[in-house]
Write a protein that holds these residues in place. Structure first.
Motif: not given
Length: 164
Positions: A44-52
């Motif tokens: 989730a952290s990696q996906q959130a970073m990619a989304d940001i």
């Protein structure tokens, strides 16, 4: 190392973003429940970073488009103004030259009709361009040289300007 620590609000925003991403991944990823809690948080952290990062890239692209769009509009306005001047000159030539003489033949009647249609067509085109472009008397004297006033400030309806 040179960075200020996150405030409580910023920390909460990061946590909220990761939680929202975890919920979204739980809905869309069938293997989500099989992962350990640590793996889910990491994913989730990696996906959130990619989304940001993607959101930041979109913001940059949108800003670039907002900067370029008025310049493109100004170019279209300049093209329309030049076209209007050419049409006005052609109309003046038609009006200065009388219609062909009517000798009773079909050819001469057709030539007279074509002459009249040309004048009417040019007048309609010029009227449409005049309705689309701002009136030169409405603009400030320095706006003709390309001032900072945008096409919106001068009241131009961008949807009515045909693309070249």
């Amino acid at each position: 190392m040179g960075r200020k620590p996150l405030t409580d609000a910023q920390t909460q925003a990061v946590d909220d973003r990761i939680s929202a991403t975890m919920r979204q991944l739980a809905r869309t990823n069938p293997e989500w429940q099989a992962k350990s809690r640590d793996d889910r948080v990491m994913a989730a952290s990696q996906q959130a970073m990619a989304d940001i990062q993607a959101e930041a890239a979109r913001k940059v692209e949108n800003t670039q488009r907002q900067i370029l769009k008025p310049a493109a509009t100004e170019a279209r306005i300049a093209e329309l103004t030049a076209s209007r001047e050419k049409l006005a000159a052609a109309l003046q030539v038609l009006q200065d030259n009388p219609p062909p003489a009517d000798d009773g033949t079909k050819k001469s009647k057709r030539a007279i009709k074509d002459w009249a249609l040309d004048i009417a067509s040019f007048e309609k085109l010029i009227a449409q361009i005049d309705a689309t472009l701002p009136c030169p008397t409405d603009a400030a004297p320095d706006s003709a040289a390309g001032d900072a006033a945008s096409w919106v400030q001068r009241g131009i309806n961008i949807a009515s300007i045909p693309k070249g």
